[in-house]
Design an enzyme around this catalytic site. Structure first.
Site, PDB file in Angstrom:
ATOM      1  N   HIS A  71      57.198  51.374  59.260  1.00 53.02           N
ATOM      2  CA  HIS A  71      56.688  52.692  58.869  1.00 53.02           C
ATOM      3  C   HIS A  71      55.957  52.652  57.532  1.00 53.02           C
ATOM      4  CE1 HIS A  71      58.706  55.119  62.039  1.00 53.02           C
ATOM      5  NE2 HIS A  71      59.375  53.988  62.149  1.00 53.02           N
TER       6      HIS A  71
ATOM      7  N   ASP B 233      50.949  54.804  50.987  1.00 49.39           N
ATOM      8  CA  ASP B 233      51.818  55.407  52.005  1.00 49.39           C
ATOM      9  C   ASP B 233      51.513  54.771  53.350  1.00 49.39           C
ATOM     10  OD1 ASP B 233      53.702  57.231  52.974  1.00 49.39           O
ATOM     11  OD2 ASP B 233      52.799  58.933  51.913  1.00 49.39           O
TER      12      ASP B 233
HETATM   13  C1  GDG Z   1      57.957  57.196  56.136  1.00 54.93           C
HETATM   14  C2  GDG Z   1      56.696  56.539  55.534  1.00 54.93           C
HETATM   15  C3  GDG Z   1      55.335  57.525  57.375  1.00 54.93           C
HETATM   16  C4  GDG Z   1      59.595  66.846  53.255  1.00 54.93           C
HETATM   17  N1  GDG Z   1      60.135  67.872  52.553  1.00 54.93           N
HETATM   18  C5  GDG Z   1      60.760  68.655  53.441  1.00 54.93           C
HETATM   19  C6  GDG Z   1      60.623  68.102  54.702  1.00 54.93           C
HETATM   20  N2  GDG Z   1      59.908  66.991  54.566  1.00 54.93           N
HETATM   21  C7  GDG Z   1      59.467  66.174  55.703  1.00 54.93           C
HETATM   22  C8  GDG Z   1      57.994  66.357  55.927  1.00 54.93           C
HETATM   23  C9  GDG Z   1      57.660  65.142  56.774  1.00 54.93           C
HETATM   24  C10 GDG Z   1      58.649  64.117  56.235  1.00 54.93           C
HETATM   25  O1  GDG Z   1      59.657  64.802  55.500  1.00 54.93           O
HETATM   26  C11 GDG Z   1      57.996  63.146  55.291  1.00 54.93           C
HETATM   27  O2  GDG Z   1      57.236  62.250  56.039  1.00 54.93           O
HETATM   28  P1  GDG Z   1      56.132  61.356  55.355  1.00 54.93           P
HETATM   29  O3  GDG Z   1      55.365  60.700  56.424  1.00 54.93           O
HETATM   30  O4  GDG Z   1      55.302  62.210  54.470  1.00 54.93           O
HETATM   31  O5  GDG Z   1      56.880  60.321  54.406  1.00 54.93           O
HETATM   32  P2  GDG Z   1      58.230  59.394  54.418  1.00 54.93           P
HETATM   33  O6  GDG Z   1      59.462  60.189  54.411  1.00 54.93           O
HETATM   34  O7  GDG Z   1      58.051  58.497  53.242  1.00 54.93           O
HETATM   35  O8  GDG Z   1      58.154  58.567  55.781  1.00 54.93           O
HETATM   36  C12 GDG Z   1      55.458  57.351  55.846  1.00 54.93           C
HETATM   37  C13 GDG Z   1      56.640  58.034  57.958  1.00 54.93           C
HETATM   38  O9  GDG Z   1      57.757  57.221  57.567  1.00 54.93           O
HETATM   39  C14 GDG Z   1      56.594  58.022  59.482  1.00 54.93           C
HETATM   40  O10 GDG Z   1      56.256  56.772  59.960  1.00 54.93           O
HETATM   41  O11 GDG Z   1      54.328  58.488  57.637  1.00 54.93           O
HETATM   42  O12 GDG Z   1      54.291  56.699  55.369  1.00 54.93           O
HETATM   43  O13 GDG Z   1      56.830  56.387  54.113  1.00 54.93           O
HETATM   44  O14 GDG Z   1      57.937  65.365  58.120  1.00 54.93           O
HETATM   45  O15 GDG Z   1      57.771  67.579  56.544  1.00 54.93           O
HETATM   46  N3  GDG Z   1      61.136  68.634  55.820  1.00 54.93           N
HETATM   47  C15 GDG Z   1      61.838  69.793  55.685  1.00 54.93           C
HETATM   48  N4  GDG Z   1      62.012  70.397  54.479  1.00 54.93           N
HETATM   49  C16 GDG Z   1      61.494  69.870  53.328  1.00 54.93           C
HETATM   50  O16 GDG Z   1      61.644  70.436  52.244  1.00 54.93           O
HETATM   51  N5  GDG Z   1      62.372  70.367  56.784  1.00 54.93           N
END
Ligand code: GDG
Length: 475
Positions: A157, A364
């Site tokens: 990821h 990222d």
């Molecule tokens: C890893 C990789 C890759 C955030 N704040 C709240 C909340 N979130 C949710 C977001 C989103 C998720 O968390 C974050 O996903 P990201 O993709 O931005 O980043 P990582 O957590 O670092 O994920 C990344 C991912 O895996 C998938 O392969 O894209 O590059 O680092 O869904 O919405 N959700 C809620 N409340 C919040 O305050 N419910």
């Protein structure tokens, strides 16, 4: 079809509309498992005094989960240690934050062996096994050592670092040997696949033919599978009552001003500090926005036990205080900085109320917030996505305003441009982004990945051996 066994560090089947700050990984896996008969195996998140290997089986929202508890030393050395103090910063190009500690390497090896001992008896011969993320790179090798001949896939990821960066890891060669015991490796983007290629061809003297890499006497197929969001569910949530209520509440509090929004786990890779600095510059260089715009930054804390995370949190506390102290007025605060998680529906309503989103990670793997923001927009009045060139998502989302997150001037200009962008241009950009988010969603991702895994001719070994577990010795 055969069953699917998903294995990841944490098992956290999210419930619809649940609050939680689960990362993108948890959200994506739960969506996949609902479709297949199978099981999700991993760490429960619980710590116990002494490891027992006892497995708890449960069903949550249509998903069967099997979990083990880990002991304190495991959590310190494997999770906080090797995974999050060594591999995570290294994979995000942050050599300055990497901690190399022999005990971390030993803990990483031990927990991967424990995972293998616990899950191997649950796997039937024709099950497809799909292992996720940097915590579990050695797991296929351990399963092979226990006689498993199943097709085993791995999906990373995060970014995969350039060969010269990876070479700073004392166990870099062993880590790559572990990858060679899979049948299929999935990366988010061509960039990360290129880094893997450069290592195999340049560092090891291996070869590549038709997407199959050969090195250390083994072959593995590797490809690019950019992850998406559960677009349909997110769009539905964005039009649900929870989103409407959050949207109305925030629109009321905006009082005619324009809102920029950032939503990130509180992680140094997400570029929140540089974003705050660029926003401060906007208020300095474009004082016309003082009192007329504000930034809402939602940043639920994660990995709070790790020093580098405590440091970034302290720096953000200080910086947000400085910005608000310098610019706030009795009836306006420039930066609303919130360290808590919101339910997904509320988040969707907040996205919809924002004139622009700042998704500006320094590095990222993909970034799902960029895609969620687009999915949540009102088609008649869509907001603008400001997206880092260094997020994997930038390879698919060229109609966003792409910025260099290290260049404060560039980010500041993008904010000004987003806040003043005419409706016609907003619609045009958004329509292209929205079509992509819908088409390349999490369903397409998992179908492509699973089809590729099923098509990959199963290797029957011999694989690079598990005789020498990762003991923290330099390769
Ligand atoms: C890893 C990789 C890759 C955030 N704040 C709240 C909340 N979130 C949710 C977001 C989103 C998720 O968390 C974050 O996903 P990201 O993709 O931005 O980043 P990582 O957590 O670092 O994920 C990344 C991912 O895996 C998938 O392969 O894209 O590059 O680092 O869904 O919405 N959700 C809620 N409340 C919040 O305050 N419910």
């Amino acid at each position: 079809m055969s069953r699917m066994i998903v294995i990841s560090n944490r098992v956290a089947a999210p419930t619809q509309g649940g609050a939680g700050s689960q990362g993108g990984l948890a959200v994506a896996i739960a969506a996949a498992l609902k479709e297949y008969r199978g099981m999700w195996f991993g760490w429960s998140g619980e710590r116990i005094a002494e490891y027992t290997g006892a497995i708890s089986i449960a069903r949550h929202d249509g998903v069967t989960t099997a979990t083990i508890d880990l002991e304190e030393q495991d959590v310190d050395e494997y999770y906080n240690g090797y995974a999050n103090k060594t591999l995570w910063p290294l994979f995000h190009y942050r050599l300055d934050l990497v901690e190399f500690d022999r005990a971390f390497g030993a803990g990483y090896a031990r927990v991967n062996q424990r995972f293998a001992d616990a899950v191997a008896p649950l796997i039937e011969p024709d099950d497809l096994v799909w292992i996720h993320d940097y915590h579990l790179i050695p797991l296929a090798r351990e399963l092979r050592a226990r006689g498993l001949k199943n097709r085993i896939g791995f999906f990373l990821h995060t970014p995969w670092p350039p060969a010269r960066l990876l070479a700073t890891l004392p166990q870099h060669e062993e880590l790559v040997q572990c990858l060679m015991t899979y049948d299929l490796i999935g990366f988010q983007t061509e960039d990360w696949l290129d880094s893997f290629r450069a290592y195999i061809l340049g560092q090891v003297g291996g070869s590549e033919s038709d997407g199959v890499f050969t090195a250390y006497g083994a072959s593995v197929r590797a490809g690019v599978f950019p992850i998406g969001i559960d677009a349909e569910a997110f769009i539905a949530a964005a039009h649900g009552p929870e989103a409407d209520a959050a949207h109305d509440r925030i629109v009321h509090s905006i009082a005619g001003r324009k809102m920029l929004v950032g939503v990130d786990r509180l992680d140094y890779s997400k570029g929140i500090e540089d974003r705050f600095l660029a926003y401060e510059r906007l208020l300095t260089d474009h004082p016309e926005w003082i009192g007329r715009a504000f930034l809402l930054q939602i940043a639920p804390p994660t990995r709070a036990g790790i020093g580098s995370y405590q440091d970034i949190r302290e720096r953000l506390d200080a910086l947000s205080g400085r910005i608000n102290g310098a610019f706030a007025d009795v009836d306006w605060v420039p930066l609303r900085y919130v360290n808590r998680a919101y339910p997904r529906g509320e988040l969707a309503g907040i996205y919809r109320a924002a004139t622009a989103a700042l998704v500006t990670p320094l590095r990222d793997g993909m970034n799902l917030v960029a895609k969620e923001y687009v999915a949540a927009q009102d088609p008649d009045d869509p907001g603008v996505l400001i997206l880092s060139k260094f997020a994997g998502a930038a390879t698919q989302m060229g109609s966003a305003l792409l910025v260099n997150p290290f260049d404060g001037q560039d980010m500041m200009e993008a904010m000004d441009r987003a806040l003043t962008m005419p409706l016609a241009e907003r619609k045009e950009r958004w329509t292209e982004l929205y079509d992509g988010v819908r088409q390349d969603d999490v369903l397409a991702w998992r179908e492509h990945y699973i089809a590729a895994l099923q098509e990959t001719p199963s290797q029957q070994g011999p694989w690079p051996s598990a005789a020498a577990p990762v003991q923290g010795q330099p390769a």
